[in-house]
Motif scaffolding. Structure first.
Motif, PDB file in Angstrom:
ATOM      1  N   ARG A   4      -0.464   7.483  -8.919  1.00 57.54           N
ATOM      2  CA  ARG A   4      -1.268   6.262  -8.925  1.00 57.54           C
ATOM      3  C   ARG A   4      -1.812   5.966 -10.316  1.00 57.54           C
ATOM      4  N   LEU A  52     -11.305   2.111   1.177  1.00 59.90           N
ATOM      5  CA  LEU A  52     -11.663   0.751   0.788  1.00 59.90           C
ATOM      6  C   LEU A  52     -11.997  -0.102   1.993  1.00 59.90           C
ATOM      7  N   ARG A  53     -11.379   0.227   3.118  1.00 64.96           N
ATOM      8  CA  ARG A  53     -11.607  -0.568   4.320  1.00 64.96           C
ATOM      9  C   ARG A  53     -12.591   0.105   5.241  1.00 64.96           C
ATOM     10  N   MET A 107      -1.157   4.152  -1.807  1.00 69.39           N
ATOM     11  CA  MET A 107      -2.515   3.962  -1.281  1.00 69.39           C
ATOM     12  C   MET A 107      -2.588   4.384   0.177  1.00 69.39           C
ATOM     13  N   ASP A 108      -1.470   4.497   0.787  1.00 73.29           N
ATOM     14  CA  ASP A 108      -1.449   4.801   2.215  1.00 73.29           C
ATOM     15  C   ASP A 108      -0.202   5.653   2.486  1.00 73.29           C
ATOM     16  N   ASN A 140       0.815  -1.215   0.000  1.00 76.10           N
ATOM     17  CA  ASN A 140       0.000   0.000   0.000  1.00 76.10           C
ATOM     18  C   ASN A 140       0.847   1.262   0.000  1.00 76.10           C
ATOM     19  N   ASN A 161     -12.046  -5.276  -5.939  1.00 75.14           N
ATOM     20  CA  ASN A 161     -12.421  -3.855  -5.916  1.00 75.14           C
ATOM     21  C   ASN A 161     -12.768  -3.290  -7.277  1.00 75.14           C
ATOM     22  N   PRO A 217      -6.622   6.261   0.155  1.00 80.21           N
ATOM     23  CA  PRO A 217      -7.498   5.369  -0.599  1.00 80.21           C
ATOM     24  C   PRO A 217      -7.751   4.070   0.146  1.00 80.21           C
ATOM     25  N   ILE A 218      -6.708   3.555   0.790  1.00 83.60           N
ATOM     26  CA  ILE A 218      -6.857   2.259   1.434  1.00 83.60           C
ATOM     27  C   ILE A 218      -7.852   2.337   2.591  1.00 83.60           C
TER      28      ILE A 218
END
Ligand SMILES: Nc1ncnc2c1ncn2[C@@H]1O[C@H](COP(=O)(O)OP(=O)(O)OP(=O)(O)O)[C@@H](O)[C@H]1O
Ligand SMILES: [Mg+2]
Lengths: 242, 775
Positions: free
Chosen positions: A94, B399-400, A67-68, A62, A106, B395-396
């Motif tokens: 991204r 999603l969670r 993403m994180d 991630n 997803n 984003p993560i």
């Protein structure tokens, strides 16, 4: 000051450098999902990350994929520290650099297979329908995710990652929810994508059999990289039993 | 990519159709009320203005004993326009229909206060509403009445039987639904008088006949104040032999007053209750759109993971809010301006005889545009803000979403939940996870409950106000005016009647220091059995409203005057009245006879049917002025129509809103929990068991809303009534316990109805399908 532009240093394109990255959770940062991880990934590599459940594999993926955020450390792609990017450039990163494949696909539930892929289409790159063809799903182009099997959904997700011809392809347990035959097909697809050796492909898995056909195998435990092996002659995917 | 995003948008609209529909519906209701009442008010105002301008409504009414030629010359010189008129009250009859009524007959040319001819032609015209109510047909029915003419010093009573030539509305009598208004053309009347005199008087000589004695002059002028002074000076100066009886301006003409008040009330309506409704609706819109976007969190996460720029996502979702509000507001504005004025005018039409030609829809275009735009902006902003917040997450995390949110919040409370039944546990955890939704739902419910309760409260206030005057302050069964001397004897001869009490009423000027106002002075019998306050001798009772207006207290003195006569009175008590406001005395103040209207209050025996008795009273009186107390209440209710319409609308819309809020709340829950529900089904729970967790959540939400709403309802009612104050009625604010109960039960029934829908929905959840669904 966050960077407002994504200008890559051409000399470094194709390498990702993770430097002293940590990711903590919890009020007192008691959960160390990543604990001072450093590693470098190179173009052309097919990297497999192994590790027990909860060891930090997904977290690593991630943070590399944007993403994180990280708690500490930096991640360099082509000379740019992506942890420093502004939101806008981060999404550009991204969009243009990273392809992500999730364990649970997803997909947008209200878009057809083709449209889900179109979502990631980039000008000048592959067409969505060709990406679907590559994963063998052109006849399901107009089906919605709920009308597809798990394996088909995962292939759509791969097509979605594939279509933009990403520099980095990150796959979080792409075969986790699939039977071995389908799983094998998915892995083969991923490996085929890297025939030109112009991508970094990272696959997180529980399945050590997959590791046998990787160029490089990383093992993570408790948020730390405990082993990093480069394999000289990886097996062909046809030769292994998943 | 853009093309695909557009598709996402289109399909989201499809899959969230119910929520979208409810947002659209709420926006529609709110804007509809607003646009409707606004259009209604503008239309009514223009209609009333139009009416009074087009018909040349007089500015001054000059009542004299006789209009002479010198007088005419004077008016010619001193006014913009004038018209002399003969006006008299009589009993008119339509024999073929066996109906009669006291009627006001107007004989004039019609240059000023021109009757608006609705059908037929000039000649003998009758009010269109009366004609419609009594099924009188112009050109077919004859009206008969009598009139006294003087010829050569002798009075002759002439009996007229005149064919009605048409129906009309007369501006200054637009509100007369009880007595008849008849306008007869001057020439026609004069001809008939001559014919009849010729029949009656042997050797009648037209040249010796002085003509009709006109007793009123209608004056048009630019400056009513100035002109009235000039006129008064003229009569005072002795330049004419005729006498000025009474002169007044528009402010004393009831129909003008009422119509203007109606306009004013319609304007207040826009500001009071559609705005309150709008506020409630806005709250609900906020919740709904907000929750809609929250539900899209996972999709937003995917879009973000794909690297779609924030700006695009933001644009995409803000568009939702905007498009929903656009549709809702557009439809609402349209429905509102079509439906509401239509309904209101059909009701105005029952009370006033307004010519239909003057009713032209006036659309306050800019207001409506502004209203629509603000609704759109509102929708846009809500969606934007919520989406912006979500976009700020990684984003993560998006999603969670469901997992992270629950885990964090539930951790600390684990112990408390241990002993509860599983459904209750689930309900509480769900609330814990999304407290905002519960709060917003509760606020929405509170709004609905408050609306409903205030609707009931306004109803209570109205009936309490009416009952106070008719039943408490004045306690009679029938009231009637009378004009025949043997009337009372005949009444007392009837065995159904317990007793009859005389009273009289004068419209006089009350003045205290420099302030003055017109009030009714009731002259009542000493120790009246009808009037609540016992008066003897010099006792004077005064309505609280009047006392408050002038700042009067017991012991203060006031003066009451009419024409030359002025009486000083000392207040001995006050009484709370609602619309029968006035000064009450128990002796004859000896005002001039012509201005005093005499009446009787009748109490019937227990066993008697007061409606029948009232009919009997009318028969012996020759008029239809006798009304039972219930009929009188209905009359007053008719006059405060706007308020009672408002009450009904508030109630209906309150319930509708409640249904939407509840459905919306439930749909949101169900949508989010389809998988959970399917899983529970797989485990082996039945639909009812599963539903209970949802029910509990709804009940907690609605319960909080109900309590809040009950608390807010009363101040809301007071607010509506204060802003919507009217001259006609002083509200005696009251709310019955029953109204609280009614509100409670109506809402409860609504809740159960909606829960039943919810249960059916849960029953319908298909396990295989839901568990496969990716959402
Ligand atoms: N949002 C979060 N809050 C708290 N702790 C978290 C959160 N996300 C992950 N963790 C913790 O971080 C650690 C690493 O998680 P991660 O998802 O990376 O594991 P993983 O190696 O992918 O496991 P698996 O193979 O089961 O997917 C775990 O111990 C997990 O409990
Ligand atoms: Mg994982």
């Amino acid at each position: 000051m966050k960077k407002e532009q994504l200008i890559f240093d051409e000399r470094y394109v194709g390498s990702v450098a993770v430097e002293h990255v940590s990711k903590f959770y919890g009020e007192n940062f008691e959960v160390k999902a990543l604990n001072n991880v450093s590693l470098q990934l190179f173009t052309g590599q097919f990297v497999v990350i192994l590790g027990a459940s909860g060891s930090g594999k997904s977290t690593l993926l991630n943070v590399i994929g944007g993403m994180d955020t990280v708690s500490a450390g930096s991640i360099n792609f082509a000379g740019v520290d992506i942890t420093e990017l502004s939101d806008k450039i981060f999404s550009q990163y991204r969009r243009e650099v990273v392809g992500f494949i999730f364990q649970f696909y997803n997909l947008m539930p209200n878009l057809t297979a083709l449209e889900n892929v179109e979502l990631a289409e980039l000008p000048g790159e592959m067409l969505a329908i060709d990406a679907l063809k590559a994963v063998g799903l052109e006849d399901k182009a107009d089906s919605f995710p709920s009308e597809l099997s798990g394996g088909e959904q995962q292939r759509v997700a791969i097509a979605r990652a594939l279509v933009k011809n990403p520099k980095i392809l990150l796959c979080d347990e792409p075969t986790g929810a699939l039977d071995s035959k389908t799983g094998k097909m998915i892995i083969k697809l991923l490996m085929d994508m890297n025939k030109k050796k112009d991508k970094i492909i990272v696959v997180v898995t529980h399945n050590s059999a997959i590791a046998e056909c990787a160029d490089r195998v990383l093992k993570i435990s408790d948020g730390k990289i405990v082993s990093d092996e480069t394999i000289k002659n990886p097996k062909s995917i046809e030769d292994i039993e998943l | 990519m853009n093309k695909v995003l557009k598709k996402v948008r289109g399909r989201n609209i499809k899959s969230n159709f119910k929520q979208f529909l409810s947002v659209i519906f709420i926006v529609l209701l709110a804007t509809m009320l607003f646009s409707g009442f606004m259009t209604n008010s503008f239309t009514l105002k223009s209609c009333v203005d139009n009416y009074f301008t087009e018909t040349n409504l007089a500015d001054l009414w000059v009542n004299t004993d006789k209009v002479s030629t010198e007088d005419e010359a004077f008016f010619e010189a001193n006014t913009t326009k004038f018209d002399k008129r003969l006006q008299f009250e009589t009993i008119a009859e339509i024999e073929t229909l066996k109906i009669n009524s006291s009627a006001s007959i107007y004989v004039y040319e019609g240059k000023v206060s021109t009757p608006y001819i609705e059908s037929g032609k000039k000649g003998c015209l009758i009010d269109k509403n009366v004609a419609k109510d009594q099924k009188i047909q112009a050109g077919f029915h004859d009206i008969s009445f009598s009139y006294v003419v003087n010829y050569q010093g002798t009075d002759y009573t002439l009996d007229f039987v005149e064919r009605l030539t048409g129906t009309m509305s007369l501006d200054e009598r637009a509100n007369t639904y009880n007595s008849w208004t008849v306008v007869i053309d001057k020439e026609l009347f004069l001809e008939r008088v001559k014919e009849k005199l010729a029949e009656k008087v042997v050797g009648f000589d037209e040249n010796l006949f002085e003509g009709i004695a006109y007793n009123q002059v209608l004056v048009k002028t630019d400056d009513a104040m100035q002109t009235s002074t000039t006129i008064k000076n003229y009569y005072d100066s002795g330049a004419t032999l005729s006498k000025l009886v009474y002169m007044h301006g528009r402010e004393e003409v009831e129909s003008v007053k009422l119509l203007n008040e109606e306009v004013e009330q319609s304007q207040k309506m826009i500001y009071v209750f559609p705005i309150i409704f709008l506020v409630v609706a806005v709250l609900i819109i906020l919740t709904t759109i907000d929750q809609l976007i929250v539900q899209e969190q996972k999709k937003i996460g995917i879009l973000k993971a794909c690297g779609i720029p924030n700006k695009k996502i933001l644009k995409h979702y803000s568009f939702y809010g905007a498009i929903l509000c656009t549709i809702g507001a557009g439809l609402g504005v349209l429905f509102g301006l079509v439906l509401i004025p239509e309904v209101m005018f059909s009701r105005y039409g029952m009370i006033y005889s307004i010519p239909e030609d003057y009713i032209k829809l006036q659309i306050p275009v800019w207001w409506l545009v502004a209203l629509t735009i603000s609704m759109i902006v509102l929708g846009f902003i809500v969606a934007f803000v919520r989406c912006y917040k979500i976009l700020n997450k990684n984003p993560i995390d998006c999603l969670r979403y469901n997992l992270t949110a629950s885990a964090k919040k539930l951790k600390k409370r684990k112990k408390k939940f241990k002993k509860m039944p599983i459904s209750l546990k689930m309900a509480f955890r769900n609330i814990k996870m999304k407290p905002l939704r519960l709060v917003m739902g509760a606020v929405g419910m509170a709004g609905c409950v408050a609306l409903l309760l205030s609707g009931f409260g306004i109803g209570d206030t109205l009936s309490k106000s009416l009952k106070n005057d008719l039943g408490k302050v004045f306690d009679y069964d029938i009231s009637s005016t009378y004009n025949k001397s043997d009337f009372k004897e005949k009444l007392l001869g009837d065995e159904r009647i317990e007793f009859v009490e005389d009273y009289s009423r004068v419209y006089a000027t009350l003045s205290v220091d420099l302030e003055s106002d017109k009030v009714y002075v009731y002259q009542i019998a000493e120790n009246s059995k009808i009037f609540k306050e016992q008066l003897t001798g010099d006792n004077v009772c005064i309505s609280k409203t009047i006392a408050d207006k002038f700042g009067l207290e017991v012991g203060d003195s006031i003066s009451v005057s009419l024409k030359d006569k002025s009486v000083k009175l000392v207040i001995s008590s006050t009484i709370e009245t609602s619309f029968k406001n006035g000064v009450f005395v128990c002796k004859d103040l000896e005002f001039e006879e012509t201005f005093v209207s005499k009446g009787v209050w009748i109490n019937t025996k227990e066993s008697a049917d007061s409606e029948k008795v009232a009919e009997f009273v009318n028969e012996i009186n020759g008029t239809n002025t006798a009304l039972t107390i219930e009929e009188e209440k209905e009359n007053v209710k008719g006059r405060i129509m706007s308020t009672s319409t408002m009450t009904k609308t508030i109630k209906v819309f309150g319930i509708m809103l409640a249904v939407i809020v509840l459905l919306n709340f439930i749909f949101l829950i169900l949508k989010e929990r389809t998988i959970e529900i399917a899983t529970l089904k797989v485990i082996g729970q039945n639909s009812l068991q599963i539903s209970i967790a949802v029910f509990i959540e709804v009940f907690i939400m609605a319960g909080i809303g109900m309590i809040l709403g009950m608390v807010l309802g009363v101040p809301l009612m007071i607010l509506i009534l204060t802003v919507n104050k009217i001259e006609l009625l002083n509200y005696i604010i009251s709310i019955k316990f029953v109204s609280f109960l009614a509100t409670f039960f109506i809402i409860l029934i609504t809740i159960f109805a909606v829960l039943f829908v919810c249960y059916l929905k849960i029953k319908k959840v298909n396990m295989a399908e839901s568990l496969k669904s990716v959402e």
